[in-house]
Design a protein around this motif. Structure first.
Motif, PDB file in Angstrom:
ATOM      1  N   LEU A  49       0.829  -1.208   0.000  1.00  0.00           N
ATOM      2  CA  LEU A  49       0.000   0.000   0.000  1.00  0.00           C
ATOM      3  C   LEU A  49       0.861   1.254   0.000  1.00  0.00           C
ATOM      4  CD1 LEU A  49      -2.597  -1.069   2.697  1.00  0.00           C
ATOM      5  CD2 LEU A  49      -2.979  -0.954   0.238  1.00  0.00           C
ATOM      6  N   LYS A  50       0.389   2.331  -0.449  1.00  0.00           N
ATOM      7  CA  LYS A  50      -0.914   2.535  -1.008  1.00  0.00           C
ATOM      8  C   LYS A  50      -0.929   2.348  -2.515  1.00  0.00           C
ATOM      9  CE  LYS A  50      -2.080   6.184   2.288  1.00  0.00           C
ATOM     10  NZ  LYS A  50      -2.354   7.619   2.412  1.00  0.00           N
ATOM     11  N   GLY A  51       0.197   2.521  -3.152  1.00  0.00           N
ATOM     12  CA  GLY A  51       0.247   2.608  -4.605  1.00  0.00           C
ATOM     13  C   GLY A  51      -0.295   1.430  -5.372  1.00  0.00           C
ATOM     14  N   ALA A  52      -0.208   0.218  -4.829  1.00  0.00           N
ATOM     15  CA  ALA A  52      -0.592  -0.968  -5.586  1.00  0.00           C
ATOM     16  C   ALA A  52      -2.049  -1.380  -5.393  1.00  0.00           C
ATOM     17  CB  ALA A  52       0.326  -2.134  -5.225  1.00  0.00           C
ATOM     18  N   PHE A  53      -2.831  -0.629  -4.633  1.00  0.00           N
ATOM     19  CA  PHE A  53      -4.177  -1.100  -4.304  1.00  0.00           C
ATOM     20  C   PHE A  53      -5.097  -1.230  -5.512  1.00  0.00           C
ATOM     21  CE2 PHE A  53      -5.161   3.357  -4.326  1.00  0.00           C
ATOM     22  CZ  PHE A  53      -6.544   3.484  -4.457  1.00  0.00           C
ATOM     23  N   GLU A  68      -6.130 -15.721  -1.683  1.00  0.00           N
ATOM     24  CA  GLU A  68      -6.356 -14.761  -0.615  1.00  0.00           C
ATOM     25  C   GLU A  68      -5.533 -13.510  -0.904  1.00  0.00           C
ATOM     26  OE1 GLU A  68      -6.039 -16.228   3.429  1.00  0.00           O
ATOM     27  OE2 GLU A  68      -6.510 -18.258   2.720  1.00  0.00           O
ATOM     28  N   ILE A  69      -5.871 -12.452  -0.198  1.00  0.00           N
ATOM     29  CA  ILE A  69      -5.096 -11.213  -0.329  1.00  0.00           C
ATOM     30  C   ILE A  69      -4.658 -10.741   1.054  1.00  0.00           C
ATOM     31  CG2 ILE A  69      -6.216 -10.499  -2.477  1.00  0.00           C
ATOM     32  CD1 ILE A  69      -7.844  -8.484  -0.807  1.00  0.00           C
ATOM     33  N   GLY A  70      -3.568 -10.012   1.061  1.00  0.00           N
ATOM     34  CA  GLY A  70      -3.071  -9.398   2.280  1.00  0.00           C
ATOM     35  C   GLY A  70      -2.462  -8.051   1.935  1.00  0.00           C
ATOM     36  N   PHE A  71      -2.299  -7.230   2.947  1.00  0.00           N
ATOM     37  CA  PHE A  71      -1.778  -5.891   2.715  1.00  0.00           C
ATOM     38  C   PHE A  71      -0.607  -5.582   3.636  1.00  0.00           C
ATOM     39  CE2 PHE A  71      -6.157  -5.793   1.324  1.00  0.00           C
ATOM     40  CZ  PHE A  71      -6.045  -5.189   0.092  1.00  0.00           C
ATOM     41  N   MET A  72       0.367  -4.906   3.056  1.00  0.00           N
ATOM     42  CA  MET A  72       1.490  -4.355   3.808  1.00  0.00           C
ATOM     43  C   MET A  72       1.641  -2.905   3.373  1.00  0.00           C
ATOM     44  SD  MET A  72       4.508  -7.199   3.611  1.00  0.00           S
ATOM     45  CE  MET A  72       5.531  -6.336   4.817  1.00  0.00           C
ATOM     46  N   ALA A  73       2.294  -2.136   4.177  1.00  0.00           N
ATOM     47  CA  ALA A  73       2.629  -0.772   3.778  1.00  0.00           C
ATOM     48  C   ALA A  73       4.102  -0.548   4.081  1.00  0.00           C
ATOM     49  CB  ALA A  73       1.771   0.255   4.510  1.00  0.00           C
ATOM     50  N   ALA A  74       4.772   0.033   3.117  1.00  0.00           N
ATOM     51  CA  ALA A  74       6.184   0.394   3.264  1.00  0.00           C
ATOM     52  C   ALA A  74       6.371   1.691   2.514  1.00  0.00           C
ATOM     53  CB  ALA A  74       7.086  -0.691   2.707  1.00  0.00           C
ATOM     54  N   LYS A  75       7.204   2.559   3.021  1.00  0.00           N
ATOM     55  CA  LYS A  75       7.401   3.821   2.317  1.00  0.00           C
ATOM     56  C   LYS A  75       8.858   4.232   2.306  1.00  0.00           C
ATOM     57  CE  LYS A  75       6.172   6.888   6.161  1.00  0.00           C
ATOM     58  NZ  LYS A  75       5.338   8.007   6.552  1.00  0.00           N
ATOM     59  N   GLU A  86      15.695   5.562   2.792  1.00  0.00           N
ATOM     60  CA  GLU A  86      15.250   4.921   4.026  1.00  0.00           C
ATOM     61  C   GLU A  86      13.947   4.201   3.736  1.00  0.00           C
ATOM     62  OE1 GLU A  86      16.996   5.000   6.950  1.00  0.00           O
ATOM     63  OE2 GLU A  86      18.503   6.011   5.728  1.00  0.00           O
ATOM     64  N   VAL A  87      13.826   2.976   4.227  1.00  0.00           N
ATOM     65  CA  VAL A  87      12.621   2.181   4.014  1.00  0.00           C
ATOM     66  C   VAL A  87      12.016   1.845   5.364  1.00  0.00           C
ATOM     67  CG1 VAL A  87      11.692   0.036   3.081  1.00  0.00           C
ATOM     68  CG2 VAL A  87      13.533   1.223   1.877  1.00  0.00           C
ATOM     69  N   GLU A  88      10.720   2.091   5.481  1.00  0.00           N
ATOM     70  CA  GLU A  88      10.023   1.817   6.728  1.00  0.00           C
ATOM     71  C   GLU A  88       8.791   0.962   6.431  1.00  0.00           C
ATOM     72  OE1 GLU A  88       7.536   4.361  10.090  1.00  0.00           O
ATOM     73  OE2 GLU A  88       8.768   5.426   8.641  1.00  0.00           O
ATOM     74  N   ARG A 113      14.977  -0.525  -3.511  1.00  0.00           N
ATOM     75  CA  ARG A 113      15.306  -0.650  -2.082  1.00  0.00           C
ATOM     76  C   ARG A 113      14.105  -1.052  -1.235  1.00  0.00           C
ATOM     77  NH1 ARG A 113      19.251   4.554  -1.875  1.00  0.00           N
ATOM     78  NH2 ARG A 113      17.344   5.531  -2.582  1.00  0.00           N
ATOM     79  N   THR A 114      12.959  -0.423  -1.477  1.00  0.00           N
ATOM     80  CA  THR A 114      11.772  -0.744  -0.684  1.00  0.00           C
ATOM     81  C   THR A 114      11.376  -2.198  -0.888  1.00  0.00           C
ATOM     82  OG1 THR A 114      10.990   1.541  -0.854  1.00  0.00           O
ATOM     83  CG2 THR A 114       9.365  -0.134  -0.240  1.00  0.00           C
ATOM     84  N   LEU A 115      11.269  -2.606  -2.137  1.00  0.00           N
ATOM     85  CA  LEU A 115      10.842  -3.969  -2.436  1.00  0.00           C
ATOM     86  C   LEU A 115      11.851  -4.993  -1.912  1.00  0.00           C
ATOM     87  CD1 LEU A 115       8.833  -5.884  -3.675  1.00  0.00           C
ATOM     88  CD2 LEU A 115       9.972  -5.551  -5.877  1.00  0.00           C
ATOM     89  N   LYS A 116      13.121  -4.714  -2.030  1.00  0.00           N
ATOM     90  CA  LYS A 116      14.142  -5.649  -1.524  1.00  0.00           C
ATOM     91  C   LYS A 116      13.971  -5.862  -0.022  1.00  0.00           C
ATOM     92  CE  LYS A 116      19.000  -6.763  -1.614  1.00  0.00           C
ATOM     93  NZ  LYS A 116      19.385  -7.655  -2.669  1.00  0.00           N
ATOM     94  N   LYS A 117      13.730  -4.787   0.714  1.00  0.00           N
ATOM     95  CA  LYS A 117      13.541  -4.913   2.161  1.00  0.00           C
ATOM     96  C   LYS A 117      12.285  -5.730   2.459  1.00  0.00           C
ATOM     97  CE  LYS A 117      13.319  -2.651   6.543  1.00  0.00           C
ATOM     98  NZ  LYS A 117      13.802  -1.597   7.366  1.00  0.00           N
ATOM     99  N   VAL A 118      11.201  -5.479   1.732  1.00  0.00           N
ATOM    100  CA  VAL A 118       9.965  -6.229   1.936  1.00  0.00           C
ATOM    101  C   VAL A 118      10.189  -7.707   1.604  1.00  0.00           C
ATOM    102  CG1 VAL A 118       7.605  -6.551   1.077  1.00  0.00           C
ATOM    103  CG2 VAL A 118       8.427  -4.251   1.629  1.00  0.00           C
ATOM    104  N   MET A 119      10.881  -7.993   0.513  1.00  0.00           N
ATOM    105  CA  MET A 119      11.153  -9.378   0.122  1.00  0.00           C
ATOM    106  C   MET A 119      11.988 -10.101   1.179  1.00  0.00           C
ATOM    107  SD  MET A 119      11.809  -9.074  -3.955  1.00  0.00           S
ATOM    108  CE  MET A 119      12.073 -10.837  -4.148  1.00  0.00           C
ATOM    109  N   GLU A 120      13.011  -9.456   1.680  1.00  0.00           N
ATOM    110  CA  GLU A 120      13.852 -10.062   2.723  1.00  0.00           C
ATOM    111  C   GLU A 120      13.029 -10.344   3.977  1.00  0.00           C
ATOM    112  OE1 GLU A 120      16.933  -7.138   3.067  1.00  0.00           O
ATOM    113  OE2 GLU A 120      18.040  -7.931   1.332  1.00  0.00           O
TER     114      GLU A 120
END
Length: 183
Positions: A49-53, A68-75, A86-88, A113-120
């Motif tokens: 979220l939010k961009g991919a919704f 199923e679907i799930g949601f995460m938010a990272a910015k 910086e990724v949060e 960077r954001t996606l890499k952190k989420v993937m890890e």
């Protein structure tokens, strides 16, 4: 930035990069691919979220198998056109993903960077498999070693808006992808 009228809204749209029809066609094709690949497998789509919704909603409807679907938010943008570096992670999943094949649904891969952190982070939760589908890929901006498994469109280094992508929380409602023009 606060936009109060339509002329102000439209003056930042430089040009359409990807039309609404092009998006619909690519999403339908990707839905077919994912439906075949994950047939009879427990599938969890994870939207960042939010961009991919908006992309997630349309992709979910294009997938013809149970999922199923799930949601995460990272910015990482913090109200700018440039990633801060910086990724949060600001919202985590509710599901135990160890029982699922997880497909991260991303709006755009820019620096990565954001996606890499989420993937890890998600890999540490031991899903059955972990893949990425992105609506837009900007490989010219990549700062980390990262490749999506499914990419609908590759675009040059433009700052884009629409179809969930924003500038200052505006423009997500555009039905297409457009190049943003700063004043």
């Amino acid at each position: 930035m606060q936009i109060t009228n339509m002329s102000e809204f439209h003056k930042h749209i430089k040009r359409v990069i990807i039309s609404e029809e092009e998006l619909k066609t690519a999403i339908a094709r990707t839905g077919e691919i994912l439906s075949m690949e994950y047939k009879d497998k427990p599938l969890l789509l994870v939207s960042i979220l939010k961009g991919a919704f908006i992309f997630m909603a349309d992709l979910s409807r294009a997938i013809t198998i149970p999922h199923e679907i799930g949601f995460m938010a990272a910015k990482s943008y913090f109200e700018s056109t440039e990633s801060s570096g910086e990724v949060e992670i600001t919202l985590d999943l509710a599901q135990d993903i160890s029982k699922y094949h997880v497909v991260i649904v991303e709006d755009i891969i820019d620096t990565g960077r954001t996606l890499k952190k989420v993937m890890e982070y998600l890999a540490g939760k031991k899903p059955l498999s972990l893949k990425v589908v992105t609506m837009l890929d900007k490989p010219d901006r990549r700062l980390v070693d990262l490749q999506s498994d499914y990419s609908l469109f590759t675009i040059p280094d433009y700052f884009v808006i629409g179809y969930g992508l924003d500038y200052g929380e505006y423009y997500r409602n555009l039905p297409c992808i457009a190049e943003f023009e700063e004043e």
